[in-house]
Design a protein around this motif. Sequence first.
Motif, PDB file in Angstrom:
ATOM      1  N   LYS A  63     -26.072 -18.174 -56.100  1.00  8.43           N
ATOM      2  CA  LYS A  63     -26.098 -18.119 -54.702  1.00  8.43           C
ATOM      3  C   LYS A  63     -24.759 -18.188 -54.198  1.00  8.43           C
ATOM      4  O   LYS A  63     -24.088 -19.167 -54.663  1.00  8.43           O
ATOM      5  CB  LYS A  63     -27.216 -19.065 -54.045  1.00  8.43           C
ATOM      6  N   ILE A  64     -24.577 -17.264 -53.100  1.00  4.31           N
ATOM      7  CA  ILE A  64     -23.185 -17.480 -52.437  1.00  4.31           C
ATOM      8  C   ILE A  64     -23.488 -17.247 -50.749  1.00  4.31           C
ATOM      9  O   ILE A  64     -24.443 -16.559 -50.454  1.00  4.31           O
ATOM     10  CB  ILE A  64     -22.185 -16.336 -52.786  1.00  4.31           C
ATOM     11  N   ILE A  65     -22.968 -18.081 -50.204  1.00  4.97           N
ATOM     12  CA  ILE A  65     -23.216 -18.278 -48.835  1.00  4.97           C
ATOM     13  C   ILE A  65     -21.967 -17.755 -47.953  1.00  4.97           C
ATOM     14  O   ILE A  65     -20.872 -18.235 -48.356  1.00  4.97           O
ATOM     15  CB  ILE A  65     -23.650 -19.697 -48.069  1.00  4.97           C
ATOM     16  N   LEU A  66     -22.112 -16.719 -47.226  1.00 11.07           N
ATOM     17  CA  LEU A  66     -21.146 -16.362 -46.492  1.00 11.07           C
ATOM     18  C   LEU A  66     -20.926 -16.400 -44.731  1.00 11.07           C
ATOM     19  O   LEU A  66     -22.304 -16.525 -44.310  1.00 11.07           O
ATOM     20  CB  LEU A  66     -20.866 -14.665 -46.450  1.00 11.07           C
ATOM     21  N   SER A  67     -20.024 -16.392 -44.095  1.00 12.12           N
ATOM     22  CA  SER A  67     -20.176 -16.662 -42.685  1.00 12.12           C
ATOM     23  C   SER A  67     -18.951 -15.754 -42.163  1.00 12.12           C
ATOM     24  O   SER A  67     -17.945 -15.361 -42.432  1.00 12.12           O
ATOM     25  CB  SER A  67     -19.636 -18.182 -42.403  1.00 12.12           C
ATOM     26  N   LEU A  68     -19.510 -14.998 -40.858  1.00  7.37           N
ATOM     27  CA  LEU A  68     -18.772 -14.119 -40.053  1.00  7.37           C
ATOM     28  C   LEU A  68     -18.946 -14.902 -38.562  1.00  7.37           C
ATOM     29  O   LEU A  68     -20.041 -15.059 -37.757  1.00  7.37           O
ATOM     30  CB  LEU A  68     -19.283 -12.892 -40.123  1.00  7.37           C
ATOM     31  N   LYS A  69     -17.673 -15.116 -38.031  1.00  2.00           N
ATOM     32  CA  LYS A  69     -17.650 -15.549 -36.564  1.00  2.00           C
ATOM     33  C   LYS A  69     -16.968 -14.638 -35.509  1.00  2.00           C
ATOM     34  O   LYS A  69     -16.181 -13.782 -36.072  1.00  2.00           O
ATOM     35  CB  LYS A  69     -16.912 -17.142 -36.689  1.00  2.00           C
ATOM     36  N   SER A  70     -17.550 -14.672 -34.393  1.00  2.00           N
ATOM     37  CA  SER A  70     -16.618 -14.037 -33.434  1.00  2.00           C
ATOM     38  C   SER A  70     -15.285 -14.266 -33.409  1.00  2.00           C
ATOM     39  O   SER A  70     -14.825 -15.278 -33.505  1.00  2.00           O
ATOM     40  CB  SER A  70     -17.492 -14.265 -32.039  1.00  2.00           C
ATOM     41  N   ASN A  71     -14.518 -13.176 -32.882  1.00  3.90           N
ATOM     42  CA  ASN A  71     -13.138 -13.546 -32.660  1.00  3.90           C
ATOM     43  C   ASN A  71     -12.426 -12.691 -31.617  1.00  3.90           C
ATOM     44  O   ASN A  71     -13.269 -11.985 -30.725  1.00  3.90           O
ATOM     45  CB  ASN A  71     -12.138 -13.410 -34.004  1.00  3.90           C
ATOM     46  N   GLN A  72     -11.266 -12.471 -31.275  1.00  7.95           N
ATOM     47  CA  GLN A  72     -10.794 -11.849 -30.224  1.00  7.95           C
ATOM     48  C   GLN A  72     -11.087 -10.555 -30.191  1.00  7.95           C
ATOM     49  O   GLN A  72     -11.417  -9.684 -29.409  1.00  7.95           O
ATOM     50  CB  GLN A  72      -9.217 -11.995 -30.016  1.00  7.95           C
ATOM     51  N   GLU A  73     -10.980  -9.870 -31.508  1.00 10.46           N
ATOM     52  CA  GLU A  73     -11.358  -8.409 -31.694  1.00 10.46           C
ATOM     53  C   GLU A  73     -12.483  -8.104 -31.165  1.00 10.46           C
ATOM     54  O   GLU A  73     -12.752  -6.912 -30.909  1.00 10.46           O
ATOM     55  CB  GLU A  73     -10.957  -7.976 -33.261  1.00 10.46           C
ATOM     56  N   THR A  74     -13.906  -8.952 -31.781  1.00 10.23           N
ATOM     57  CA  THR A  74     -15.126  -8.706 -31.722  1.00 10.23           C
ATOM     58  C   THR A  74     -15.580  -8.931 -29.837  1.00 10.23           C
ATOM     59  O   THR A  74     -16.329  -8.320 -29.615  1.00 10.23           O
ATOM     60  CB  THR A  74     -15.938  -9.507 -32.599  1.00 10.23           C
ATOM     61  N   LEU A  75     -14.737  -9.863 -29.601  1.00 11.79           N
ATOM     62  CA  LEU A  75     -14.942 -10.144 -28.123  1.00 11.79           C
ATOM     63  C   LEU A  75     -14.737  -8.910 -26.976  1.00 11.79           C
ATOM     64  O   LEU A  75     -15.356  -8.796 -25.941  1.00 11.79           O
ATOM     65  CB  LEU A  75     -14.587 -11.340 -27.527  1.00 11.79           C
ATOM     66  N   GLU A  76     -13.923  -8.119 -27.641  1.00 11.30           N
ATOM     67  CA  GLU A  76     -13.360  -7.000 -26.583  1.00 11.30           C
ATOM     68  C   GLU A  76     -14.309  -5.892 -26.777  1.00 11.30           C
ATOM     69  O   GLU A  76     -14.376  -5.107 -25.696  1.00 11.30           O
ATOM     70  CB  GLU A  76     -12.029  -6.370 -27.248  1.00 11.30           C
ATOM     71  N   VAL A  77     -15.141  -5.858 -27.770  1.00 16.58           N
ATOM     72  CA  VAL A  77     -16.262  -4.799 -27.944  1.00 16.58           C
ATOM     73  C   VAL A  77     -17.582  -5.360 -27.689  1.00 16.58           C
ATOM     74  O   VAL A  77     -18.621  -4.381 -27.312  1.00 16.58           O
ATOM     75  CB  VAL A  77     -16.085  -3.993 -29.307  1.00 16.58           C
ATOM     76  N   TYR A  78     -17.776  -6.424 -28.007  1.00 15.67           N
ATOM     77  CA  TYR A  78     -19.101  -7.135 -27.745  1.00 15.67           C
ATOM     78  C   TYR A  78     -18.798  -8.675 -27.036  1.00 15.67           C
ATOM     79  O   TYR A  78     -18.422  -9.488 -27.907  1.00 15.67           O
ATOM     80  CB  TYR A  78     -19.727  -7.172 -29.065  1.00 15.67           C
ATOM     81  N   PRO A  79     -19.207  -8.886 -26.132  1.00 13.18           N
ATOM     82  CA  PRO A  79     -18.705 -10.124 -25.282  1.00 13.18           C
ATOM     83  C   PRO A  79     -19.338 -11.262 -25.517  1.00 13.18           C
ATOM     84  O   PRO A  79     -20.030 -11.909 -24.436  1.00 13.18           O
ATOM     85  CB  PRO A  79     -18.610  -9.571 -23.760  1.00 13.18           C
ATOM     86  N   PHE A  80     -19.581 -11.741 -26.856  1.00 14.76           N
ATOM     87  CA  PHE A  80     -20.581 -12.667 -27.110  1.00 14.76           C
ATOM     88  C   PHE A  80     -19.822 -13.647 -28.239  1.00 14.76           C
ATOM     89  O   PHE A  80     -19.307 -12.860 -29.265  1.00 14.76           O
ATOM     90  CB  PHE A  80     -22.110 -12.349 -27.445  1.00 14.76           C
ATOM     91  N   GLU A  81     -19.978 -14.630 -28.045  1.00 16.35           N
ATOM     92  CA  GLU A  81     -19.350 -15.699 -29.123  1.00 16.35           C
ATOM     93  C   GLU A  81     -20.774 -15.949 -30.242  1.00 16.35           C
ATOM     94  O   GLU A  81     -21.735 -16.179 -29.483  1.00 16.35           O
ATOM     95  CB  GLU A  81     -18.757 -17.072 -28.831  1.00 16.35           C
ATOM     96  N   PHE A  82     -20.739 -15.893 -31.471  1.00 18.12           N
ATOM     97  CA  PHE A  82     -21.580 -15.921 -32.451  1.00 18.12           C
ATOM     98  C   PHE A  82     -21.245 -16.424 -33.766  1.00 18.12           C
ATOM     99  O   PHE A  82     -19.890 -16.507 -33.964  1.00 18.12           O
ATOM    100  CB  PHE A  82     -21.989 -14.535 -32.609  1.00 18.12           C
TER     101      PHE A  82
END
Length: 287
Positions: free
Chosen positions: A111-130
């Motif tokens: 098993k491997i566990i991965l994470s993706l967090k919002s950043n300035q690049e994502t906030l410009e196209v999708y205005p939510f922190e996640f």
Amino acid sequence: MFNIAVKQEEYLIYILKDIENDSRLEIVPEKGGIVTNWKIQGQNILYLDQERFKNPSLSVRGGIPVLFPICGNLPENIFYFEDKKYILKQHGFARDLPWKVIGQSHSKSAKIILSLKSNQETLEVYPFEFELIFSYELLGKKLIIEQSYENKSNKKMPFSTGFHPYFYCGNKDKLKLNIPATEYQNKTGDKTFSFDGNLDYNSPEIDIAFTKLQGNKALFTDEKRDLTVKVKYDDFFSTLVFWTLEGKEYICLEPWSSPRNSINTKEQLKYLQPQEIFHTQIEIEVS
């Protein structure tokens, strides 16, 4: 016995193995957290176009790309939130961004566990922190993908999500489909057709959506290889998309949480309240 290894090529590749069952899975966290290869007893379960994979200017065709925060494409790539226009390209951005490895284990499975967090690049196209946290677990001839979606914004977050697995299929004439639906829609959604399990694989392209699902698993059998692949999903995944191109050795059987353009139409769209976390999973099993 299970183990996890790494190898460095164009990207760092994590290799999950179930040695007893001769099952081997490859994941590339820094390229969209994508599963690229899966072999069981020497048989390719997934297709991968290596040339496209190596070219960062092209979208990947192969493996299991992650779709978030939309599935499919939007008219002119546009959606609106609070009277502001945003541009989101097809299937969103999760499949293009680097994911971070935050855990791994190989005691009872690989098993491997991965994470993706919002950043300035994502906030410009999708205005939510996640934050997304996915675990990929290889156990015998089964891949379990557990998912966690967290809204870290102070406003309600709309999204849809899904997967775009490219299953290797060298001879579609020997393919038997079993999808829990009696009808499907064309790509634009303006026409509905009855479905009896048969499709015309001599068509240049098949791009259809099953939106009235009557069960939580779909499967196909490759009779030439005597191999069956079953995709299991929960009720959150309301749509199954089937896509293939003539002459290509793959079929895509894609569980989506909502249909194309749902961030605009609101159809089956998922919302998370501020700080809310949502959990779901899919399983892919080979026999």
